[in-house]
Design an enzyme around this catalytic site. Structure first.
Site, PDB file in Angstrom:
ATOM      1  CD  GLU A 116      -1.842  -2.378   1.148  1.00  0.00           C
ATOM      2  OE1 GLU A 116      -0.670  -2.921   1.738  1.00  0.00           O
ATOM      3  OE2 GLU A 116      -2.804  -3.191   1.099  1.00  0.00           O
ATOM      4  CG  HIS A 130     -11.539  -6.343   6.662  1.00  0.00           C
ATOM      5  ND1 HIS A 130     -10.555  -6.860   7.329  1.00  0.00           N
ATOM      6  CD2 HIS A 130     -11.294  -6.869   5.495  1.00  0.00           C
ATOM      7  CE1 HIS A 130      -9.627  -7.456   6.736  1.00  0.00           C
ATOM      8  NE2 HIS A 130     -10.217  -7.258   5.479  1.00  0.00           N
TER       9      HIS A 130
END
Ligand SMILES: Cc1ncc(C[n+]2csc(CCOP(=O)(O)OP(=O)(O)O)c2C)c(N)n1
Ligand SMILES: Cc1ncc(C[n+]2csc(CCOP(=O)(O)OP(=O)(O)O)c2C)c(N)n1
Ligand SMILES: [Mg+2]
Ligand SMILES: [Mg+2]
Lengths: 326, 333, 333, 326
Positions: free
Chosen positions: A59, A128
């Site tokens: 990322e 999440h």
């Protein structure tokens, strides 16, 4: 025609890729897999691996590479699967994307778009499910948009790409399957103004993202009781369109903010504070906030639902606000 | 179950142990097949990542660990949890979201935790468990125990900065970490070769001077032997060790995966190396197991899974007014 | 300046070029000596990281770059900025915080930027510039130019996850990046051997299949030759290259560093290899330079530094009411 | 005796190391270099490299290792040089440290202390100067403390170490050289309550960190004009001690918040929102906020000073608040 939010977003990406050679999409599994929420399905076949780039699980590097590519004249669309993973790239976003224009005295701007899924409601638990878009809105130098409607899913990307500075697009993952009508000629929309979705005289419901639809449902229910709520979709969390929501509260004299983020230090706190500062004498009573419970999201459905804003809580809160300060 | 033929040389382990390994792999397999069913039946929700095809990895590696060792796993951790000895009931109840679940229903499939067996989850951030394992190992070293920390992670995690930083730190401080890299060739839809320039994990490890070995992750005996050797070195104070376990995921990445990124034939090829079928076959070749014996195992495993489901079904919902518990500890020191 | 003797073989470069290299290194040296003075005089504030001792690195590497190439540097970047051809005046004015500074006084010593020379800063997050360089290279590749992106970073940055992710991505996508690792043996007070298990950066690069070479960073000609070779390969489309430049920082890490972590003797040993003194000595051995010639260079460099200071002194303060500029761009596309 | 904030912090660390074998300090340059702000100078010599651990430049790994060590029974003190670099470890802090207790259903807690320098004023520009402690306060599962006084620098660490959950200590770097009296018997202090530093009837000045001293100076100046400001040091930003500041505003009916963080979505927004919700009918006028300008911090001293809260702004804002709503 009727399309889903997902299809509207895909069409927006496709159009951007068709119109501008500088645009490309990169992120984890955007290509062969078709996107973790299937938004980019089919784009690899249509545009090829040079412009639909599957990245490794890195990322920080691919977000930073997006910044670099933007500095180098491209118009990257970087997809981060979900907001929780974006924390791995936060150094690049906050220390580079948000600062380059300023540190360079205006010489280098970063025309980068970062898209990511956000929000809870799918039982994905504590790593999440969070809604950090309001948190990101604290950072000067980036813009934060939260398309809730099909029109905005279709139209915000083009405007974000045309923006000279970094724009983060937060897509609430519960909206992807949502269907709606989209005009064939639908295209770019502004990312400056909040939008009044329902007019009302009694109270202003200020919200964004998936909570917009909960708020509209609540407004419908309240109408049955004769309470007319004005529902405003903030659309852009940074910079906030004060004018629109303050204007509304100046008419209704009451406000309830519905925000899927955690309560403390949320964007809803900011809105409440701005109403305090700019509309204090217009208020018939305190501005209330409906936010997510301040817990890492639990997996169990009943607990998760208890943690998230819901129609009942909105209705009862508004009822109180209107009745007590009648 | 028709065993594929396999040239059986005498087994390096005794019959009892061999049957134990087989049973554990079979338990994982049947438990997950049932989980998939229950997902379709909407009893289990959220993300569900199946380990089917990779059973030999969790079973073989966990055999090499002692009770005092710490384990950190990923969101694909049912196999590790069962192999570690966490009862099937609480794991199933966790996936139901019941408070009898091993994480009280707060975690779900991706967040199985168990203090008794030092099972530290169930981490759903790819690579996120690696620094934790380094810290767990640091604690053991500073406290002068001989326990080790074992961290399971997928080959996709190797691209993350946290892998790089953790490998260097563990070696730099000579910490007792077993890095168990489950190389199933795919990270969701991304093939290893499309995410790494160096696809041999032992070469990656060399960049940190971390000892490493690659092993056939479809062969439970090979995995166990390699893991025992690795753990022994780590426990003896030689620093970390990276074990690359070459395996394959037979099912989709999760229940949402259309599997556009790989060919059916490739999957079928790998299925011929099914760790359970081949091992059972080998035991039969060695005449350590016959169909009746296998049936017996199937029956007991089936009963255990049925019981687990019953336990989960019988479980209760934590009252919603407890929502805000476990954000901060109730007790202070 | 008394040259240490050095066995000079004939120079691989012409006299004019040799003198140009010497002058640039000397300019950096004198510019920074003056900067240190001005820091004590409180004309310059914030952090000031001196490059003294490492001049051959920035000068040699930059010689290998073309105007269309992009450069990303660290907070220790005066040398790179001057070598890249940014005028000393605007750099000095930047450190004064004047609006005539190359970043309008917004950046200071750690954030020198210059669009004309594609100098992308001046990044004060260790390792933070690496992904940017990868992206700049990606842009060039996608746009079909033959420009390269050069990223300077210290050996300390190699421990950061961003290094790992950037190396892999650059090689995976075959991007034109020159990774210029300035190995001066210390990251603030932390010696390389205390932060990395593998201290040979070329071995680190091997973990990504990135081509690499180590070179004596105190020898400007060696650096230039190696950089030219590396850049040629990168420009030809062979993917990234890591150049390890073995050098040493003569001064403290910053103006606040008591240098408790290294011995005076070690510093003195390295000073014998001063890149400027040794190169000047070599030119004198080669009879390409005499004391008078050296004096001439000193004089012109001195004048340039004096002018730079005068430019900075004459600079003006940006009105405070402009504070909120440059948070977002004024113009839209 | 008179000590500096730096010495008080060092003494707190030394005492913790002496009292509890499980405690150790780890971070970049905490050992041989003596700490980037010289806080840990001398500790390596006293406690050795096992307990004073220099780490590589690997924020994610050594913060994560701190979490793991805490899970493993140790009591780590992790030092991150400055808050900007902590963004590289944010995944570990938000996705692990803050969630482990919850995700594990209460089985695993994380008794970790993370210390970091924060704040501007030293001309360190856009990548070294921010005040993100209020931003961190958005995250459930962690506690945020901001020692401003010598007593708190000396006393908060012990309490943080005794806490079963992760505590982040933010040390404003402009305070390290600040001198003050410290009682020889000074030790642990609570991290639950805000503290009234100066009583006053006219207005409540709510602040924390380095802004406490600016607020006290402003209060002194205002007293000359006959305006009595009550100055409250929040001390802990998460959880906030509502009771104390709401109690104060209930007496003064006016509030001004002074916060070195950026304004939008700041902790000061949260405080304003809470006053809106819980003290609306006590307010004689709108709560005002004095925050840092919403710009990446500029290097030039005059611009940086213009960006930060200062005594003059506090004085004039309070004057307005008191005069207009007399
Ligand atoms: C930091 C982060 N990025 C992305 C994801 C989404 N994601 C979940 S699993 C996965 C693939 C991981 O592959 P691998 O590490 O090989 O493990 P496997 O699933 O193959 O067992 C991805 C991309 C995540 N959970 N965390
Ligand atoms: C991410 C990050 N961590 C810590 C720091 C503080 N810091 C500034 S320079 C430095 C040392 C870097 O050493 P190296 O990379 O070798 O470069 P050098 O200073 O030797 O040129 C440190 C730790 C920082 N700026 N960024
Ligand atoms: Mg995998
Ligand atoms: Mg160095």
């Amino acid at each position: 025609m009727e399309v889903t939010y997902r299809e509207a977003m895909r069409e927006a990406i496709r159009e951007a890729l068709q119109k501008d050679d500088r645009v490309f999409l990169m992120g984890e599994d955007v290509g062969r897999y078709g996107g973790c929420f299937a938004v980019s399905k089919g784009l690899l076949e249509e545009f090829g691996p040079e412009r639909i780039r599957d990245t490794p699980l890195s990322e920080a590097a691919f977000v930073g590479a997006g910044i670099g590519a933007a500095l180098g004249g491209m118009r990257p669309i970087v997809e981060i699967m979900t907001v929780n993973f974006s924390l791995l790239a936060l150094d690049q976003i906050v220390n580079n994307a948000a600062t380059y224009l300023h540190m360079s005295g205006g010489q280098f701007h970063v025309p980068l778009v970062i898209r990511m899924a956000t929000g809870g409601g799918k039982q994905l638990a504590a790593q999440h499910s969070h809604s950090l878009e309001g948190w990101y809105a604290h950072i000067p130098g980036i813009k934060i948009v939260t398309p809730a409607t099909i029109e905005d899913a279709r139209g915000m990307l083009a405007t974000a790409l045309a923006d000279p500075d970094p724009v983060l697009i937060f897509e609430n993952s519960t909206l992807y399957n949502r269907k709606g009508q989209l005009a064939p000629e639908a295209g770019a929309v502004d990312i400056e103004r909040a939008r009044v979705h329902r007019a009302g005289r009694d109270v202003s419901l200020l919200t964004y993202g998936a909570s917009l639809f909960k708020s509209l449902d609540a407004a419908a229910a309240l109408a049955e009781e004769g309470i007319e709520a004005e529902v405003i979709d903030l659309r852009t969390l940074r910079p906030l369109d004060d004018e629109t929501f303050i204007g509304s509260v100046t008419r209704t004299h009451r406000a309830v903010i519905v925000d899927e983020g955690w309560r403390s230090g949320s964007i809803s706190a900011e809105i409440s504070a701005r109403l305090m500062e700019k509309a204090f004498y217009e208020l018939d009573g305190p501005v209330e906030r409906i936010c997510s419970a301040e817990v890492p999201m639990p997996y169990a459905s009943h607990l998760e639902q208890a943690a998230l804003p819901n129609v009942e809580r909105i209705v009862s809160t508004v009822r109180n606000v209107v009745r007590t300060h009648g | 179950m028709k065993p594929v033929s396999s040239r059986g040389t005498r087994l390096p382990v005794g019959r009892e142990h061999a049957l134990h390994l087989l049973r554990t792999m079979l338990l994982i397999r049947r438990f997950e097949e049932k989980s998939a069913e229950l997902y379709s039946a909407m009893k289990i929700r959220g993300f569900l990542h199946l380990y089917i095809g990779e059973e030999a990895v969790a079973v073989g590696v966990t055999e090499a660990l002692e009770p005092q060792d710490a384990v950190v796993a990923t969101y694909r951790e049912h196999g590790h949890a069962l192999a570690r000895g966490i009862a099937a009931g609480p794991i199933m109840a966790e996936m139901y979201g019941k408070q009898e679940g091993c994480s009280r229903g707060r975690g779900g499939s991706m967040h199985i935790f168990d203090a008794k067996t030092r099972f530290y989850g169930g981490n759903a951030i790819v690579g996120g468990g690696l620094p934790l394992a380094v810290g767990l190992a640091l604690a053991e070293k500073m406290r002068g125990t001989n326990a080790v920390a074992c961290c399971f992670f997928g080959e996709g995690a190797v691209a993350e900065g946290e892998f790089h930083e953790s490998m260097n730190l563990a070696q730099l401080w000579n910490l007792p970490v077993l890095f168990a890299c489950e190389n199933n060739l795919y990270a969701m839809g991304t093939a290893l070769a499309l995410s790494e320039t160096v696809t041999d994990m032992t070469r990656k490890a060399a960049g940190y001077d971390v000892r490493a070995e690659a092993v056939d992750g479809m062969d439970v005996l090979a995995v166990e032997a390699a893991a025992k050797k690795a753990v022994a070195m780590v426990r003896a104070g030689n620093g970390p060790f990276l074990l690359e376990l070459r395996t394959y995921r037979f099912r989709a990445h999760s229940m949402f995966d259309p599997e556009l990124y790989r060919k059916k034939e490739e999957v079928e090829e790998w299925k011929k190396r099914d760790p359970i079928v081949t091992f059972a076959g080998r035991l039969e070749d060695e005449e350590l197991l016959d169909d009746k014996g296998l049936q017996g195992i199937e029956t007991s495993v089936g009963a255990e899974v049925t019981e687990a489901v019953a336990f989960a079904e019988a479980g209760t919902w934590e009252p919603s007014d407890q929502l805000e518990r476990f954000v901060y500890s109730d007790r202070r020191e």
